[in-house]
Design an enzyme around this catalytic site. Sequence first.
Site, PDB file in Angstrom:
ATOM      1  N   CYS A 144     -40.698 -16.366  16.168  1.00  0.00           N
ATOM      2  CA  CYS A 144     -39.963 -16.201  15.253  1.00  0.00           C
ATOM      3  C   CYS A 144     -40.348 -15.191  14.319  1.00  0.00           C
ATOM      4  O   CYS A 144     -39.770 -14.062  14.170  1.00  0.00           O
ATOM      5  CB  CYS A 144     -39.465 -17.465  14.402  1.00  0.00           C
ATOM      6  SG  CYS A 144     -38.540 -17.102  13.272  1.00  0.00           S
TER       7      CYS A 144
ATOM      8  N   CYS B  54     -36.776 -14.196  15.652  1.00  0.00           N
ATOM      9  CA  CYS B  54     -35.788 -14.161  14.672  1.00  0.00           C
ATOM     10  C   CYS B  54     -36.185 -13.208  13.619  1.00  0.00           C
ATOM     11  O   CYS B  54     -34.847 -12.360  13.063  1.00  0.00           O
ATOM     12  CB  CYS B  54     -35.807 -15.451  13.966  1.00  0.00           C
ATOM     13  SG  CYS B  54     -36.111 -16.912  14.779  1.00  0.00           S
TER      14      CYS B  54
ATOM     15  N   LYS C 142     -36.011  -9.407  14.660  1.00  0.00           N
ATOM     16  CA  LYS C 142     -34.329  -8.900  15.138  1.00  0.00           C
ATOM     17  C   LYS C 142     -33.369  -9.032  13.938  1.00  0.00           C
ATOM     18  O   LYS C 142     -32.635  -8.040  14.279  1.00  0.00           O
ATOM     19  CB  LYS C 142     -33.946 -10.091  16.265  1.00  0.00           C
ATOM     20  CG  LYS C 142     -32.618 -10.205  16.555  1.00  0.00           C
ATOM     21  CD  LYS C 142     -32.415 -11.603  17.455  1.00  0.00           C
ATOM     22  CE  LYS C 142     -32.073 -12.478  16.342  1.00  0.00           C
ATOM     23  NZ  LYS C 142     -31.903 -13.942  16.799  1.00  0.00           N
TER      24      LYS C 142
ATOM     25  N   TYR D 255     -27.594 -15.075  24.294  1.00  0.00           N
ATOM     26  CA  TYR D 255     -27.423 -14.686  23.046  1.00  0.00           C
ATOM     27  C   TYR D 255     -28.369 -13.623  22.739  1.00  0.00           C
ATOM     28  O   TYR D 255     -28.166 -12.309  22.061  1.00  0.00           O
ATOM     29  CB  TYR D 255     -27.759 -15.715  22.137  1.00  0.00           C
ATOM     30  CG  TYR D 255     -29.294 -16.203  21.937  1.00  0.00           C
ATOM     31  CD1 TYR D 255     -29.984 -15.713  20.915  1.00  0.00           C
ATOM     32  CD2 TYR D 255     -29.535 -17.441  22.700  1.00  0.00           C
ATOM     33  CE1 TYR D 255     -31.402 -16.116  20.647  1.00  0.00           C
ATOM     34  CE2 TYR D 255     -30.820 -17.732  22.679  1.00  0.00           C
ATOM     35  CZ  TYR D 255     -31.747 -17.202  21.610  1.00  0.00           C
ATOM     36  OH  TYR D 255     -33.157 -17.719  21.669  1.00  0.00           O
TER      37      TYR D 255
ATOM     38  N   GLU E 111     -26.933  -9.967  21.378  1.00  0.00           N
ATOM     39  CA  GLU E 111     -27.461  -9.565  20.115  1.00  0.00           C
ATOM     40  C   GLU E 111     -28.192  -7.962  20.218  1.00  0.00           C
ATOM     41  O   GLU E 111     -27.847  -7.258  19.440  1.00  0.00           O
ATOM     42  CB  GLU E 111     -28.474 -10.431  19.760  1.00  0.00           C
ATOM     43  CG  GLU E 111     -28.059 -11.906  19.198  1.00  0.00           C
ATOM     44  CD  GLU E 111     -28.989 -12.669  18.722  1.00  0.00           C
ATOM     45  OE1 GLU E 111     -28.635 -13.647  17.796  1.00  0.00           O
ATOM     46  OE2 GLU E 111     -30.196 -12.567  19.016  1.00  0.00           O
TER      47      GLU E 111
ATOM     48  N   GLY F 196     -33.095 -15.165  30.064  1.00  0.00           N
ATOM     49  CA  GLY F 196     -33.549 -16.481  29.568  1.00  0.00           C
ATOM     50  C   GLY F 196     -35.227 -16.470  29.143  1.00  0.00           C
ATOM     51  O   GLY F 196     -35.886 -15.659  29.343  1.00  0.00           O
TER      52      GLY F 196
ATOM     53  N   HIS G  47     -10.575 -17.803  -3.544  1.00  0.00           N
ATOM     54  CA  HIS G  47      -9.847 -16.659  -3.062  1.00  0.00           C
ATOM     55  C   HIS G  47     -10.201 -15.444  -3.810  1.00  0.00           C
ATOM     56  O   HIS G  47     -10.551 -15.318  -5.108  1.00  0.00           O
ATOM     57  CB  HIS G  47      -8.277 -17.147  -3.264  1.00  0.00           C
ATOM     58  CG  HIS G  47      -7.285 -15.801  -3.092  1.00  0.00           C
ATOM     59  ND1 HIS G  47      -7.022 -15.659  -1.781  1.00  0.00           N
ATOM     60  CD2 HIS G  47      -6.712 -15.121  -3.892  1.00  0.00           C
ATOM     61  CE1 HIS G  47      -6.129 -14.696  -1.814  1.00  0.00           C
ATOM     62  NE2 HIS G  47      -5.815 -14.287  -3.019  1.00  0.00           N
TER      63      HIS G  47
ATOM     64  N   GLU H 217     -11.851 -19.122   2.883  1.00  0.00           N
ATOM     65  CA  GLU H 217     -10.773 -19.846   2.492  1.00  0.00           C
ATOM     66  C   GLU H 217      -9.937 -20.495   3.706  1.00  0.00           C
ATOM     67  O   GLU H 217      -9.263 -21.503   3.537  1.00  0.00           O
ATOM     68  CB  GLU H 217     -10.006 -19.243   1.245  1.00  0.00           C
ATOM     69  CG  GLU H 217      -9.179 -17.885   1.785  1.00  0.00           C
ATOM     70  CD  GLU H 217      -8.364 -17.410   0.625  1.00  0.00           C
ATOM     71  OE1 GLU H 217      -7.489 -18.115  -0.068  1.00  0.00           O
ATOM     72  OE2 GLU H 217      -8.593 -16.283   0.362  1.00  0.00           O
TER      73      GLU H 217
END
Length: 471
Positions: free
Chosen positions: A43, A48, A51, A179, A183, A263, A437, A442
Amino acid sequence: MGDFDVDLFVIGAGSGGVRAARIVAGHGAKVLVAEEFRVGGTCVIRGCVPKKLMVYASRFHDDFADAAGFGWSLAAPSFDWRKLVAAKEEEISRLSAIYRANLAKADAPILDCRAEVEDAHTVRVADGRRISARTILVATGGAPVLEPDVPGREHAITSNEIFDLPELPERMLIVGGGYIAVEFASIFVRLGTRVTLVMRGENVLRGFDEEMRIGVRDALIDAGVEIEFGILPTRIDKRANGFSVTLTKGERIDVDQVMIATGRRPNTFGLGLEKAGVELDRLGAVKVDAFSKTNIDSIYAVGDVTNRVALTPVAIREGHAFADTVFGGKPTKVDHANIPTAVFTTPELGTVGLTETEARAAYECVDIYCASFRPLKATLSGRKEKTLMKIVVDGVSDRVLGVHILGHDAGELAQTLGIAVRLGAKKADFDETMAVHPTSAEELVTMRTRTARYFRESIGEEGPGAAIMDA
């Protein structure tokens, strides 16, 4: 400790291993940690964090273009890849040092070397020493796989090497549809690389909600990514100025870099686990019970090496639960259901809970609520983008089973929505919550129109089927 050198020996100083070591040391036990690469694990060092820094960098491409619609006049922007890489390296080095300092403060010393398991209570480190431990924790994470196995595969890079390329590629081939692949396709196309994405499947992000998959695919294409489905490389040849890649249908593509992102697998090779009698599955993942214990009473494993849910927050939670269970006298199981997650494409995908397909398979009656709209910012920027939102509801109890969002800051929304889904919020609770809002969020509390209702029905001996009735 009796006859043992330490109470706990941790192999791997990633997020899960570091958390476990610190908490165990806090319980008063003697802890030793070994890490053969850099403290912080995937990570912090090559996942993470770097990235996400590159995601931020890539999004300035759109921000500069959008600014004109709001009255800003800017000189033509330019991008310096080497400056980004240097800034990234400075930040992950800072974070790695913090991890190391936190271990020192907790009195959990670290050995900067490889460690392997010899038996149920013995670890051998790189200098040949054998260290006995009452308990051993394996937290070695996962590693990218280089598949398919084709001639020239050794010329390809993975997500480990992508962060430190000496130059920004002009042309890149990315193999994979998960992913990591999407990404990096989203990142590099915005940094100025011409990106081709190829994959075995018929769409990106297998396992995610179908409408979100389509939305991510379309967003990649709109950004300029060239996508080919049902195609893989069959050969990679090195040339003087790059690589020539032969694809399934025989065509060739010339690129500066080939990245394989098909993978990851648990990082257990050569750890000696089989010799110690630890059971692994067919992918090499360590088999564990609900308390992260292997079939050997003194050996535990947490994080990606177990191949349960390969996410950093999960590894951290598993490491903490292990520490409390084994050393804190507080048996703790980790709930792996309803884990919020995000895919950091642009726009990003945030999700928590069941997909529509999963819900239909598990519940008798399912209500689906969907919204697709142009975000307010796009009205002046002129960008052709849509925000997609989907709420999956148990039609019997009204409980929200899943929420899926494709749009700006979807990951941030998924984190807060994870609380609501975990607590069993109902669609009526969403409806009765006042909207903020103007925001995209919302829509989550103003969505009233049910787009479809699905009923499972018995069809005799052939098993369950699904009937659709439009609402």
